[in-house]
Scaffold this motif. Sequence first.
Motif: not given
Length: 166
Positions: A95, A125-127
Amino acid sequence: MVEVLIAPQEIERRVKELAKEIEEALPSPFVVISLLKGAFIFTADLVRNFRDVELDFMKVESYRGREKGKTKMTLEPRVPLEGKRVLIVDDIFDTGESLDFAFRWVKAKGALDVKTCVLLDKEVEKRTSLKPDFVGFRVPDYFVVGYGLDLDEKFRQLPYIGYLKE
Ligand code: 5GP
Ligand code: MG
């Protein structure tokens, strides 16, 4: 059962290449901050290509899962960072929250230039908007183990990177 994803010779070749890329972008001397525990083997191989570095470790733990921002530091590096060039080394960029946390912490200590290096970047999907400066390999969204990465402290010793197959 562990299925091989990246063989030892491939890792060895890429680590040497990465070290060259890093030394071109980050002049010696610099400080290497390795994120425990997962990055310990990668760091050991990587740093043996560098001429003049200080090495320290840091441990950041995050509660896996939904909630954002639940990251905490459980081991602080002790080497002074003020005015230094720093390379943060991590095992896998998932993440991105742990690396983002480490990056901001090191910046806050007054480091002059902070670069980040990850062995693996997982296609998820990155945070965070942070992008690692140096990436060894991109991997699909598998749970990977070996070459330092674990499942419940097992498989870290494997000389290759693999994924678990039922
Ligand atoms: P992030 O904060 O980027 O979500 O998570 C990074 C940390 O989660 C890594 O440093 C690693 O400890 C752990 N992690 C994430 N994905 C994997 C994986 O596929 N395998 C293993 N062994 N650990 C992982
Ligand atoms: Mg870990």
